[in-house]
Design an enzyme around this catalytic site. Structure first.
Site, short mmCIF file in Angstrom:
data_model
loop_
_atom_site.label_atom_id
_atom_site.label_comp_id
_atom_site.label_asym_id
_atom_site.label_seq_id
_atom_site.Cartn_x
_atom_site.Cartn_y
_atom_site.Cartn_z
N GLU A 39 0.81 -1.22 0.00
CA GLU A 39 0.00 0.00 0.00
C GLU A 39 0.85 1.27 0.00
OE1 GLU A 39 -0.56 -2.57 1.96
OE2 GLU A 39 -2.62 -3.23 1.63
N HIS A 55 -12.19 -3.33 8.54
CA HIS A 55 -12.72 -3.27 7.16
C HIS A 55 -13.98 -2.41 7.08
CE1 HIS A 55 -9.91 -6.51 6.40
NE2 HIS A 55 -10.33 -6.68 5.16
#
Lengths: 330, 326
Positions: free
Chosen positions: B63, B132
């Site tokens: 990322e 999440h």
């Protein structure tokens, strides 16, 4: 090593190193005299690395730098007065006084910025190379970082990324022995940067980073391979940081004998000895040093006299949409 | 515009807008995980076939480097669309986003522009639990240098994506995860400017300000209140920075009552900024304020627990009723 360089080529390298040495010597004295604010990370003793690398870069090539980046910027062609004025936080500075030493950039010569975050330039270098390829440019990217940076995640991410896409990047690990106050080796497991690069399939070369001829020769080979489309390469250049981490760090964590040995690896003195053996008169080198010192002293004097940025400029260049309102007091 | 079908999905509408922008400008490209597959919400479906692997780039699960490479590519003159999969996964890339992307233009005295879009689908979605489900746009509104877009509809997501790609600012586009699969009509080709709210419902009694997935309970709650005779006007902000302060102020001037409905944590959330600005501007004309949102707890897993962080239509209706009564 046997040098294949002409005297003119060696003198150009000497000049490049001398200008960095002069810039940082003048800046360090000024900062210690409290002439300007903030931090100052100097790279005295490491001048051979950016000088030898940038000898092989053109204006279209890009460079990402570190918090110890004055040498990288000068070697890439950044304007010395703009840099000095930035250290002084002046309107004339390379970044209009908004960046300071840690954020010097000169996009006009492909210098994409110093960086206050260790390893911060590595992902940026990867993307710059990828973007250049998308645009059809033949330019390459030189990505400088220190031996402390190889323990940050972006180093391993970046090696994998650059190798995966065969990007035209020269990774330059400028191993100045220290990760801030601590010996980089004391906090690094395994054999280090070269082995980590090789684990991703990136060939690397180790050189004595105080030998500008060696850096220059190795960089030449690596850059040729990169330009030929062979993918990324890594150069590990071992040097010694003469000063503390910052200008105010007395570096009491190292012994006098160690510092003496480190300063004994002076890249300028080393090249001077080579030049002397080739019959270049010492006077010529002294004159060169005097000119460099005069250039940087003049940059300092002009920076002292230069105007600080207007307060309202603190509110510019944030963003276009949702730009800050300039308050009435600014 | 893309495929000539009468009805597609939210994901298809934004995909069509992106494809159109990529046809329009060859320097626009996408990088992120699983984008050649089409993205986890189908929002990139078909793009790899049209634009090839050099413009639809599958990346490692790195990322920090996805984000940082996007910046590097922007600094040499391309316009990357950086796919973060979900907002939670941008956390490993916070240095690249916060220290680098948001600041390069400023730190370098205007030499640099980070012309890029970061797509970070966000919000509650069916027991996705604490890592999440996060709603972090309020943090980003606190970060100078970026545009924060929070569309709730497919048309707004498409129009804001077009603006984001053409913008010279870095734009953080938070799309509503739970809405990607919804049916949607094809969107206009026109970019939607930043900082313009959309009136999602007309009403004269109470001003409700909302954005992103919170639009759902806001609309449903307003219908419940309407059945009892109280009419709420709903403004969907669409972008948090810049935000349409004038539209909110104009509505509050008519109603004198303000209810903010957000999906994220209310403490130091953007609703607090809205209420504070209206209090500064309106003085005694602002008769009542209320903030609805999540308590300051991580998002829990079990559906019975996850309900604790969801704003229900009933809570919205109660807040509207209470506001109207003051």
């Amino acid at each position: 090593m046997t040098s294949h360089h002409t005297n003119a080529a060696l003198l150009a390298l000497r000049r490049g190193m001398g200008r960095i040495r002069a810039f940082e010597t003048v800046a360090l004295a000024a900062h210690r005299a409290k002439e300007f604010a903030g931090y100052l990370h100097v790279s005295i003793g490491q001048e051979a690395v950016p000088t030898g690398i940038c000898a092989h870069l053109g204006p279209e090539d890009r460079l990402t730098s570190t918090h110890r980046g004055h040498g990288h910027a000068l070697a890439k062609g950044a304007d010395a007065y703009g840099m000095m004025a930035e250290l002084y936080g002046r309107a004339d500075g390379a970044c209009g006084g908004k960046g300071g030493s840690m954020h010097i950039a000169d996009f006009s010569v492909g210098m994409l910025g110093a960086n206050g975050i260790v390893a911060g330039g590595i992902p940026i270098a990867c993307g710059a190379a990828q973007g250049l390829r998308l645009l059809g440019s033949p330019a390459i990217v030189a990505c400088f970082f220190g031996d402390g940076a190889i323990n940050r995640g972006p180093f391993m991410e970046g090696l994998n990324w650059a190798a995966l896409y065969r990007l035209p990047i020269l990774f330059v690990c400028e191993a100045n022995t220290f990760a801030a106050f601590t010996k980089a080796d004391d906090t690094t497991a395994g054999p280090g940067a070269l082995a980590r690069a090789e684990s991703c399939g990136i060939p690397g070369v180790a050189v004595d980073g105080s030998d500008v001829e060696a850096v220059d020769a190795a960089a030449g080979d690596l850059v040729r391979a990169i330009r030929a489309g062979s993918g990324p390469r890594l150069l590990l250049a071992s040097t010694y940081r003469w000063e503390g981490h910052t200008s105010t760090d007395l570096a009491a964590y190292r012994s006098a004998s160690e510092v003496e040995a480190g300063r004994g690896r002076d890249p300028l003195a080393r090249l001077d000895a080579t030049l002397a053996a080739r019959g270049v008169p010492a006077d010529a080198l002294r004159r060169m040093d005097e000119e460099d010192l005069a250039e940087m002293t003049d940059a300092r004097d002009r920076s002292r006299e230069a105007e600080p940025p207007p307060l309202r400029s603190a509110f510019s260049d944030v963003q276009d949409a949702g730009a800050p309102e300039v308050p009435s007091w600014a | 515009m893309g495929v000539a079908v009468a009805e597609t999905t939210f994901a298809g509408v934004v995909r069509d807008a992106l494809a159109d922008e990529m046809r329009r400008d060859p320097t626009v490209w996408v990088l992120g995980e699983d984008v050649r597959y089409g993205g986890i919400f189908g929002q990139y479906r078909g793009l790899a076939a049209e634009f090839g692997p050099d413009r639809v780039v599958d990346t490692p699960i790195s990322e920090a480097t996805i984000m940082g490479a996007g910046l590097g590519a922007a600094l040499v003159g391309t316009r990357p669309v950086i796919e973060m999969r979900i907002a939670d996964f941008a956390m490993p890339a916070m240095d690249e986003l916060v220290n680098q992307i948001a600041k390069v233009r400023y730190m370098f005295g205007g030499q640099a522009r980070a012309r890029l879009v970061v797509r970070m689908p966000h919000g509650l979605l069916a027991s996705s639990a604490a890592q999440h489900s996060q709603i972090v746009e309020s943090w980003m509104a606190n970060l100078p240098g970026v545009v924060v877009a929070v569309p709730a509809t497919a048309a707004d997501a498409a129009g804001l994506l077009r603006s984001a790609i053409r913008s010279d600012d870095p734009v953080l586009l938070f799309e509503p995860k739970a809405f990607f699969g919804r049916p949607a009509a094809p969107a206009s080709d026109e970019p939607i400017p930043f900082g313009r709210a959309r009136r999602a419902r007309e009403g004269r009694d109470v001003t409700v300000v909302t954005w992103a997935q919170a639009l759902d309970p806001a609309l449903a709650g307003a219908e419940l209140a309407s059945a009892e005779g109280t009419q709420a006007e709903i403004l969907d902000l669409r972008t948090l920075w810049p935000w349409d302060e004038e539209a909110v102020a104009a509505s509050v001037a008519r109603t004198g009552r303000l209810v903010v409905v957000e999906e994220g944590v209310t403490v130091a959330g953007f609703g607090a900024e809205i209420v504070a600005r209206m209090a500064e501007r309106s003085g005694p004309a602002l008769r009542s304020v209320a903030r609805l949102g999540a308590p300051r707890i991580p998002v829990p897993f079990a559906p019975e627990l996850e309900a604790a962080v969801r704003v229900s239509p009933e809570r919205v209706a109660a807040a509207i009723r209470a506001a109207a009564a003051r």
